[in-house]
Design an enzyme around this catalytic site. Structure first.
Site, PDB file in Angstrom:
ATOM      1  N   ASP A   1       0.804  -1.229   0.000  1.00  0.00           N
ATOM      2  CA  ASP A   1       0.000   0.000   0.000  1.00  0.00           C
ATOM      3  C   ASP A   1       0.833   1.272   0.000  1.00  0.00           C
ATOM      4  O   ASP A   1       0.499   2.261   0.668  1.00  0.00           O
ATOM      5  CB  ASP A   1      -0.956   0.018   1.210  1.00  0.00           C
ATOM      6  CG  ASP A   1      -1.880  -1.182   1.209  1.00  0.00           C
ATOM      7  OD1 ASP A   1      -2.213  -1.673   0.119  1.00  0.00           O
ATOM      8  OD2 ASP A   1      -2.257  -1.631   2.313  1.00  0.00           O
TER       9      ASP A   1
ATOM     10  N   LYS B   1       2.091   1.742  -5.417  1.00  0.00           N
ATOM     11  CA  LYS B   1       2.540   1.045  -6.642  1.00  0.00           C
ATOM     12  C   LYS B   1       1.629   1.391  -7.814  1.00  0.00           C
ATOM     13  O   LYS B   1       2.083   1.604  -8.929  1.00  0.00           O
ATOM     14  CB  LYS B   1       2.551  -0.479  -6.415  1.00  0.00           C
ATOM     15  CG  LYS B   1       3.547  -0.921  -5.358  1.00  0.00           C
ATOM     16  CD  LYS B   1       3.475  -2.403  -5.078  1.00  0.00           C
ATOM     17  CE  LYS B   1       2.211  -2.850  -4.386  1.00  0.00           C
ATOM     18  NZ  LYS B   1       2.054  -2.431  -2.996  1.00  0.00           N
TER      19      LYS B   1
ATOM     20  N   GLY C   1      -4.605  -4.232  -3.807  1.00  0.00           N
ATOM     21  CA  GLY C   1      -5.526  -3.151  -4.162  1.00  0.00           C
ATOM     22  C   GLY C   1      -4.659  -1.985  -4.584  1.00  0.00           C
ATOM     23  O   GLY C   1      -3.969  -1.394  -3.754  1.00  0.00           O
ATOM     24  N   HIS C   2      -4.610  -1.707  -5.875  1.00  0.00           N
ATOM     25  CA  HIS C   2      -3.715  -0.663  -6.393  1.00  0.00           C
ATOM     26  C   HIS C   2      -4.546   0.511  -6.906  1.00  0.00           C
ATOM     27  O   HIS C   2      -5.399   0.343  -7.784  1.00  0.00           O
ATOM     28  CB  HIS C   2      -2.833  -1.231  -7.510  1.00  0.00           C
ATOM     29  CG  HIS C   2      -1.900  -2.304  -7.029  1.00  0.00           C
ATOM     30  ND1 HIS C   2      -1.055  -2.994  -7.837  1.00  0.00           N
ATOM     31  CD2 HIS C   2      -1.681  -2.782  -5.774  1.00  0.00           C
ATOM     32  CE1 HIS C   2      -0.355  -3.851  -7.121  1.00  0.00           C
ATOM     33  NE2 HIS C   2      -0.720  -3.749  -5.862  1.00  0.00           N
TER      34      HIS C   2
ATOM     35  N   GLN D   1       1.884  -6.354  -3.118  1.00  0.00           N
ATOM     36  CA  GLN D   1       2.262  -6.427  -1.697  1.00  0.00           C
ATOM     37  C   GLN D   1       3.588  -5.686  -1.458  1.00  0.00           C
ATOM     38  O   GLN D   1       3.812  -4.656  -2.068  1.00  0.00           O
ATOM     39  CB  GLN D   1       2.332  -7.883  -1.222  1.00  0.00           C
ATOM     40  CG  GLN D   1       0.970  -8.541  -1.083  1.00  0.00           C
ATOM     41  CD  GLN D   1       0.382  -9.039  -2.374  1.00  0.00           C
ATOM     42  OE1 GLN D   1       1.033  -9.747  -3.126  1.00  0.00           O
ATOM     43  NE2 GLN D   1      -0.853  -8.707  -2.654  1.00  0.00           N
TER      44      GLN D   1
END
Ligand code: GDP
Ligand code: IMO
Ligand code: MG
Length: 502
Positions: free
Chosen positions: A24, A27, A51-52, A256
């Site tokens: 988080d 990225k 979750g990007h 990650q």
């Protein structure tokens, strides 16, 4: 066009974006930003646990499986979901539907035929295990990631290509389910039924009261997914190898973060893929030697963690960790409850809440409040041993109102004697570089260097020379004490809220 990136990409053909913390870190923002330069954008690790987020002119897109270069599809860029990805067809199809609705194309997206498939049983095993107090909770995202990789290594996994061959899919599915059904029959039937009826399992359509799984329902649904995805399924490993040989510009998107890597992270509180740069290269089917530049993202001057596990610099300590782990705490609850107060609160728990609110640190996948703590240099020194010294610092705008910034310079161990090879940790041992072992890390206390804050909004700043002196002092300290080369500063979520250093 290279000007946007300064000299950074001179002589670079393959660029990897990874994270040096617990995920988080931004990225999504940087993959989107560098996608303009790239011909190909590829993901190689993790699955829908990621979750990007990308923000363009205030509009937010969150991707879990589809690479963050997808918004450049209409410009001819090729996005790849590599063989190392835990591929959940249901989530991929949902993401594609959102793109379609937004009028965005994904014509050039390719999905590896060798990527392992996340199936209903993986979600079930993940959730049942997390609700069993004997097996030790990790605080997973519930996306079936651990059980998927277990099946991969147990040689009973199904791959994307199986979606295209009904008989093979059915045969492999039955073989895969056999052991799990036996195992689930030993679990609390009420928990199993509750999990099977969860909305992520389509409210029970795969549930069979005696056999646990309705095999025919799974076959029917997943073959339908196969039909929908058919045109995108291909040999991406071959494509990637050929592209490297053809000198194409390749951008690799990590998922990650290094500290969550199953091989190098803070085990056992990690995810189940290797999220280092080497794991990423392998997951897209190329050699790490082909990577010309790795940029490791570091959130600064605070960091976050979601789920269980030691966090030496956590602001508010255990009380905060427990609060963030509670099921009834969501963003809305917190924002109503803590309207008053500031990031300068003298009470650390409250300070942590306000930093979380200022940074909008709520999970992009699960919505959980992210635990927050000060930047930890011993952990950063460890992470760059794997991902290299070139870093991007993000979220620098978040602490603009802080009167005091704390940076953790070293760790002091205060636990029972613990041997790591020939070395023994005893109370008072100091660490310059962290040991990513939870038995040690949870007894480590941070030794801080304290800095006065710059107390000025830096969000609109695009030129390094316009940044406050007090801010630059902290930056210099980090670069010197952690041994990193700071290549980029991020002062906001949008593409243009970015300062290139060269
Ligand atoms: P990822 O998983 O590494 O892609 O990161 P996430 O998307 O989960 O979380 C990063 C969050 O920070 C997202 O909401 C981004 O829009 C946001 N973000 C990224 N860079 C910055 C920044 O420099 N400042 C601020 N305020 N937000 C940022
Ligand atoms: P991105 O790519 C932050 C964490 C979970 C949990 C642990 C194991 O958005 O940075 P899993 O579901 O993978 O078995 O959960 O890993 N985790 C993440 N934390 N960002 C992520 O991804 C994460 N993916 C997994 O919270 O602690
Ligand atoms: Mg994320």
């Amino acid at each position: 066009m290279n000007n946007r990136y300064g000299k950074l990409l001179n002589n670079v053909l393959t660029l990897a974006i990874v994270c040096n913390q617990w995920g988080d870190t931004g990225k999504g923002k940087f993959v989107d930003l560098f996608a303009e330069w790239a011909d190909i954008i590829a993901r190689g690790t993790g699955g829908a646990n990621a979750g990007h987020t990308i923000r363009i002119n205030g509009k937010e897109y969150i991707f879990h499986l589809v690479p963050s270069g997808i918004l450049w599809d209409s410009d001819g860029k090729i996005n790849i979901i590599g063989s190392g990805v835990a591929f959940d067809p249901k989530i991929a199809i949902e993401e594609l539907a959102i793109l379609k609705k937004e009028g965005k194309s994904y014509d050039k997206l390719q999905i590896s035929l060798n990527a392992h498939l996340v199936l209903p049983q993986h979600l079930v095993m993940d959730r049942v295990k997390e609700s069993d107090s004997d097996t030790g909770k990790i605080g997973t995202t519930g996306r079936g990631i651990g059980p998927l990789y277990v099946d991969h290594y147990d040689r009973i996994g199904l791959v994307v290509n199986d979606l295209l061959n009904k008989d093979i899919f059915a045969k492999k599915l039955k073989r895969n389910l056999a052991g799990k059904i036996k195992q689930l029959h030993l679990s609390d039937p009420n928990i199993v039924e509750k999990v099977m009826r969860h909305e992520h399992l389509e409210n029970g359509i795969f549930y069979h009261p005696n056999e646990v799984f309705d095999v025919d329902a799974i076959i029917e649904r997943y073959l339908k997914y196969g039909k929908e995805l058919r045109e995108m399924i291909s040999d991406t490993e071959e494509f990637m190898r050929t592209s490297v040989n053809k000198n194409q510009k390749i951008l690799l998107e990590g998922a990650q973060g290094l500290l969550l890597s199953v091989d190098y992270g803070t085990y056992p509180y990690v995810t189940s893929s290797d999220c280092s740069v080497s794991g990423l290269a392998k997951g897209v089917g190329i050699s790490e030697k082909n990577i010309d530049l790795t940029l490791g993202i570091v959130k600064a001057f605070y960091m976050t963690r979601v789920g269980e596990g030691a966090f030496p610099t956590e602001i508010g300590g255990e009380e905060s960790a427990e609060w963030c782990g509670r099921k009834d705490i969501a963003e809305e609850v917190e924002k109503i409850k803590f309207q008053q107060g500031t990031v300068n609160s003298k009470d650390e728990f409250s300070q942590g809440v306000h930093i979380r609110m200022a940074g909008n640190e709520y999970g992009a996948t699960t919505g959980r409040p992210r635990r927050v703590g000060w930047l930890d240099l011993p952990l950063l020194r460890y992470a760059i041993k794997h991902n290299g010294p070139d870093v991007i610092l993000t979220k620098l705008d978040v602490l603009s109102e802080c009167e005091t910034i704390k940076i953790c310079l070293t760790h002091r161990y205060e636990g029972p004697n613990y041997s790591i090879g020939f070395k023994t940790f005893n109370t008072g041992s100091a660490s310059w570089i962290a040991t990513p072992n939870d038995e040690i890390l949870r007894h480590c206390f941070p030794i801080y260097q304290t800095f006065p804050g710059w107390e000025r909004d830096i969000r609109g700043v695009t030129d390094f020379s316009c940044l406050p002196k007090k801010f630059k002092n902290i930056l210099d300290y980090i670069a010197k004490k952690a041994g990193v080369n700071v290549k980029i500063l991020s002062v906001g979520p949008d593409r243009n809220e970015t300062i290139f250093m060269d």
